[in-house]
Design a protein around this motif. Structure first.
Motif, PDB file in Angstrom:
ATOM      1  N   LYS A   9       0.839  -1.194   0.000  1.00 42.76           N
ATOM      2  CA  LYS A   9       0.000   0.000   0.000  1.00 42.76           C
ATOM      3  C   LYS A   9       0.875   1.245   0.000  1.00 42.76           C
ATOM      4  O   LYS A   9       1.891   1.303   0.686  1.00 42.76           O
ATOM      5  N   THR A  10       0.487   2.242  -0.786  1.00 39.37           N
ATOM      6  CA  THR A  10       1.298   3.453  -0.909  1.00 39.37           C
ATOM      7  C   THR A  10       0.785   4.562   0.011  1.00 39.37           C
ATOM      8  O   THR A  10      -0.420   4.676   0.286  1.00 39.37           O
ATOM      9  N   PHE A  11       1.736   5.377   0.468  1.00 34.62           N
ATOM     10  CA  PHE A  11       1.450   6.517   1.328  1.00 34.62           C
ATOM     11  C   PHE A  11       2.346   7.682   0.916  1.00 34.62           C
ATOM     12  O   PHE A  11       3.328   7.507   0.194  1.00 34.62           O
ATOM     13  N   ALA A  12       1.996   8.854   1.402  1.00 35.11           N
ATOM     14  CA  ALA A  12       2.867  10.020   1.266  1.00 35.11           C
ATOM     15  C   ALA A  12       3.537  10.255   2.613  1.00 35.11           C
ATOM     16  O   ALA A  12       2.855  10.314   3.638  1.00 35.11           O
ATOM     17  N   MET A  13       4.854  10.350   2.622  1.00 32.61           N
ATOM     18  CA  MET A  13       5.580  10.570   3.867  1.00 32.61           C
ATOM     19  C   MET A  13       6.141  11.990   3.871  1.00 32.61           C
ATOM     20  O   MET A  13       7.009  12.333   3.063  1.00 32.61           O
ATOM     21  N   LYS A  14       5.645  12.802   4.777  1.00 28.95           N
ATOM     22  CA  LYS A  14       6.153  14.162   4.942  1.00 28.95           C
ATOM     23  C   LYS A  14       7.310  14.120   5.926  1.00 28.95           C
ATOM     24  O   LYS A  14       7.168  13.629   7.044  1.00 28.95           O
ATOM     25  N   ARG A  15       8.442  14.659   5.504  1.00 29.46           N
ATOM     26  CA  ARG A  15       9.658  14.610   6.321  1.00 29.46           C
ATOM     27  C   ARG A  15      10.069  16.037   6.662  1.00 29.46           C
ATOM     28  O   ARG A  15      10.465  16.813   5.796  1.00 29.46           O
ATOM     29  N   ILE A  16       9.957  16.368   7.938  1.00 31.91           N
ATOM     30  CA  ILE A  16      10.204  17.730   8.407  1.00 31.91           C
ATOM     31  C   ILE A  16      11.561  17.779   9.095  1.00 31.91           C
ATOM     32  O   ILE A  16      11.767  17.161  10.146  1.00 31.91           O
ATOM     33  N   LEU A  17      12.509  18.492   8.502  1.00 34.02           N
ATOM     34  CA  LEU A  17      13.838  18.618   9.092  1.00 34.02           C
ATOM     35  C   LEU A  17      13.779  19.551  10.297  1.00 34.02           C
ATOM     36  O   LEU A  17      13.177  20.622  10.240  1.00 34.02           O
ATOM     37  N   CYS A  18      14.401  19.138  11.399  1.00 31.38           N
ATOM     38  CA  CYS A  18      14.353  19.890  12.651  1.00 31.38           C
ATOM     39  C   CYS A  18      15.756  20.380  13.005  1.00 31.38           C
ATOM     40  O   CYS A  18      16.533  19.669  13.659  1.00 31.38           O
ATOM     41  N   HIS A  19      16.079  21.597  12.578  1.00 29.33           N
ATOM     42  CA  HIS A  19      17.403  22.159  12.819  1.00 29.33           C
ATOM     43  C   HIS A  19      17.549  22.688  14.236  1.00 29.33           C
ATOM     44  O   HIS A  19      18.661  22.890  14.713  1.00 29.33           O
ATOM     45  N   ALA A  20      16.418  22.951  14.900  1.00 28.70           N
ATOM     46  CA  ALA A  20      16.457  23.493  16.261  1.00 28.70           C
ATOM     47  C   ALA A  20      15.328  22.884  17.077  1.00 28.70           C
ATOM     48  O   ALA A  20      14.409  22.260  16.535  1.00 28.70           O
ATOM     49  N   THR A  21      15.396  23.082  18.395  1.00 27.02           N
ATOM     50  CA  THR A  21      14.365  22.557  19.290  1.00 27.02           C
ATOM     51  C   THR A  21      12.996  23.095  18.921  1.00 27.02           C
ATOM     52  O   THR A  21      11.991  22.376  18.980  1.00 27.02           O
ATOM     53  N   GLU A  22      12.943  24.364  18.515  1.00 26.86           N
ATOM     54  CA  GLU A  22      11.676  24.968  18.125  1.00 26.86           C
ATOM     55  C   GLU A  22      11.077  24.262  16.910  1.00 26.86           C
ATOM     56  O   GLU A  22       9.859  24.045  16.842  1.00 26.86           O
ATOM     57  N   ASP A  23      11.925  23.874  15.957  1.00 20.85           N
ATOM     58  CA  ASP A  23      11.448  23.132  14.782  1.00 20.85           C
ATOM     59  C   ASP A  23      10.820  21.809  15.207  1.00 20.85           C
ATOM     60  O   ASP A  23       9.773  21.398  14.685  1.00 20.85           O
ATOM     61  N   GLU A  24      11.484  21.140  16.142  1.00 21.19           N
ATOM     62  CA  GLU A  24      10.974  19.857  16.621  1.00 21.19           C
ATOM     63  C   GLU A  24       9.628  20.023  17.307  1.00 21.19           C
ATOM     64  O   GLU A  24       8.695  19.238  17.090  1.00 21.19           O
ATOM     65  N   GLN A  25       9.502  21.067  18.114  1.00 19.64           N
ATOM     66  CA  GLN A  25       8.243  21.310  18.827  1.00 19.64           C
ATOM     67  C   GLN A  25       7.107  21.577  17.846  1.00 19.64           C
ATOM     68  O   GLN A  25       5.992  21.068  18.017  1.00 19.64           O
ATOM     69  N   MET A  26       7.396  22.356  16.812  1.00 22.67           N
ATOM     70  CA  MET A  26       6.362  22.672  15.824  1.00 22.67           C
ATOM     71  C   MET A  26       5.963  21.446  15.020  1.00 22.67           C
ATOM     72  O   MET A  26       4.782  21.261  14.692  1.00 22.67           O
ATOM     73  N   ALA A  27       6.936  20.602  14.698  1.00 24.39           N
ATOM     74  CA  ALA A  27       6.637  19.380  13.954  1.00 24.39           C
ATOM     75  C   ALA A  27       5.798  18.423  14.795  1.00 24.39           C
ATOM     76  O   ALA A  27       4.854  17.795  14.294  1.00 24.39           O
ATOM     77  N   ARG A  28       6.139  18.311  16.062  1.00 21.59           N
ATOM     78  CA  ARG A  28       5.348  17.462  16.964  1.00 21.59           C
ATOM     79  C   ARG A  28       3.922  18.002  17.092  1.00 21.59           C
ATOM     80  O   ARG A  28       2.958  17.235  17.132  1.00 21.59           O
ATOM     81  N   GLN A  29       3.815  19.324  17.154  1.00 22.29           N
ATOM     82  CA  GLN A  29       2.493  19.933  17.254  1.00 22.29           C
ATOM     83  C   GLN A  29       1.664  19.645  16.010  1.00 22.29           C
ATOM     84  O   GLN A  29       0.455  19.382  16.101  1.00 22.29           O
ATOM     85  N   GLU A  30       2.306  19.661  14.840  1.00 25.59           N
ATOM     86  CA  GLU A  30       1.600  19.345  13.604  1.00 25.59           C
ATOM     87  C   GLU A  30       1.018  17.932  13.671  1.00 25.59           C
ATOM     88  O   GLU A  30      -0.131  17.699  13.280  1.00 25.59           O
ATOM     89  N   ALA A  31       1.813  16.984  14.168  1.00 18.84           N
ATOM     90  CA  ALA A  31       1.325  15.611  14.312  1.00 18.84           C
ATOM     91  C   ALA A  31       0.153  15.552  15.286  1.00 18.84           C
ATOM     92  O   ALA A  31      -0.842  14.841  15.052  1.00 18.84           O
ATOM     93  N   GLU A  32       0.246  16.301  16.372  1.00 15.15           N
ATOM     94  CA  GLU A  32      -0.831  16.306  17.367  1.00 15.15           C
ATOM     95  C   GLU A  32      -2.108  16.908  16.803  1.00 15.15           C
ATOM     96  O   GLU A  32      -3.211  16.437  17.107  1.00 15.15           O
ATOM     97  N   PHE A  33      -1.977  17.938  15.972  1.00 16.35           N
ATOM     98  CA  PHE A  33      -3.163  18.512  15.342  1.00 16.35           C
ATOM     99  C   PHE A  33      -3.879  17.457  14.502  1.00 16.35           C
ATOM    100  O   PHE A  33      -5.111  17.356  14.518  1.00 16.35           O
ATOM    101  N   HIS A  34      -3.120  16.671  13.754  1.00 14.96           N
ATOM    102  CA  HIS A  34      -3.715  15.597  12.958  1.00 14.96           C
ATOM    103  C   HIS A  34      -4.503  14.636  13.830  1.00 14.96           C
ATOM    104  O   HIS A  34      -5.604  14.197  13.466  1.00 14.96           O
ATOM    105  N   GLN A  35      -3.947  14.308  14.990  1.00 17.35           N
ATOM    106  CA  GLN A  35      -4.563  13.298  15.852  1.00 17.35           C
ATOM    107  C   GLN A  35      -5.836  13.791  16.527  1.00 17.35           C
ATOM    108  O   GLN A  35      -6.582  12.996  17.091  1.00 17.35           O
ATOM    109  N   ASN A  36      -6.085  15.105  16.456  1.00 17.09           N
ATOM    110  CA  ASN A  36      -7.285  15.666  17.072  1.00 17.09           C
ATOM    111  C   ASN A  36      -8.542  15.408  16.251  1.00 17.09           C
ATOM    112  O   ASN A  36      -9.648  15.612  16.746  1.00 17.09           O
TER     113      ASN A  36
END
Length: 302
Positions: free
Chosen positions: A40-67
């Motif tokens: 089965k095929t999927f689209a994988m979005k890969r978010i590069l996290c150069h700083a802690t803030e990038d990581e926090q925003m990427a995690r938040q994006e995942a959490e928004f999806h889960q809502n």
């Protein structure tokens, strides 16, 4: 299934995904086509996290999806934070792959072929988009705003149903700006993440003391509806001439084509959303009532 021996493999929660090819690249992420062990095929979005803030925003994006579990909002299959030795860490989001492409692809196809959507099809698609936006604006515990609504962020599934994607610009809908530094920070974020041709006027120049809310999405929806009808953003001509887009937006410098094939009701709906003062823009519920009325009128004519 093909041979995976030379493919990059990413394991998430016990599932293996094999990278097939690069689908696209953005300013903050890339998207790969991946396949799981069942083929089965999927689209994988890969978010590069150069700083802690990038990581926090990427995690938040995942959490928004889960809502959400909504027909018109893209679901999240899996996600994971990946950390490497000697490489920038990344957050990967595994999402459905829609072969139908985006609404922007559809707009460009129609323009190339000299065709247009029927008003009935256009309004059905727009209603689905509004359904997704209403779910965001009704989110609990706090309403959310997408902040980058545009045809390029709406996929079409196999049945032609619109599915809103890219939650990277999403935020809590109501933000109180207290001071110039907060205003500049939000303005800079909007410049990075909110597409110019669909950006609400209050995000071009953020006042030092103001409230930004979900009405930014209503403006964008007005631009989206115009684009679906006339195959370009209402402010595209200004942008192409190299004139000030900000001034054009503040002055509502757009017009409907003289040879428009669409109803006065559609024109009025666009105009009601493209209002410079946020407080004077309608709510998503009001917009949906108007959409339902327009669809009813169209069906009665058939």
């Amino acid at each position: 299934m093909g041979c995976y021996c030379t493919k990059e493999t990413i394991e998430i929660n016990g599932r293996r995904f094999y990278v097939q090819k690069r689908l696209g690249e953005g300013g903050f992420s890339v998207v790969d086509l991946v396949e799981d062990e069942t083929g089965k095929t999927f689209a994988m979005k890969r978010i590069l996290c150069h700083a802690t803030e990038d990581e926090q925003m990427a995690r938040q994006e995942a959490e928004f999806h889960q809502n959400f579990n909504h027909t018109n909002l893209i679901p999240l299959e899996e996600w994971k934070m990946l950390k490497y030795s000697g490489r920038v860490p990344e957050v990967v989001l595994v999402l459905p792959y829609y072969r139908g492409g985006t609404l922007q692809d559809e707009v460009e196809r129609l323009a190339k072929q000299g065709e247009h959507m029927s008003e009935q099809r256009l309004m059905r698609i727009f209603k689905g988009i509004c359904e997704g936006v209403r779910a965001l604006h009704s989110a609990s515990p706090e309403p959310l705003s997408h902040r980058d609504m545009k045809p390029g962020n709406v996929m079409l599934d196999d049945r032609g149903t619109p599915v809103i994607m890219d939650f990277g610009s999403m935020a809590v809908a109501k933000i109180e700006i207290k001071g110039r530094s907060q205003a500049v920070a939000l303005q800079d974020t909007a410049a990075e993440k909110c597409s110019m041709l669909f950006r609400a006027p209050e995000l071009f120049h953020v006042e030092s003391h103001c409230i930004i809310d979900e009405k930014v999405d209503i403006w964008s929806l007005g631009c989206v509806l115009y684009t679906l009808a006339f195959l370009q953003s209402p402010f595209e001509p200004v942008y192409q001439r190299g004139d000030s887009l900000h001034l054009a937006v503040l002055g509502r410098n757009f017009k409907f084509p003289e040879n428009s094939r669409y109803s006065e009701g559609l024109h009025d709906l666009v105009s009601s959303m493209l209002v410079v003062e946020p407080m004077e823009r309608p709510s998503i519920s009001w917009v949906m009532d108007r959409v339902d009325n327009l669809l009813q009128d169209l069906e009665n004519r058939v």
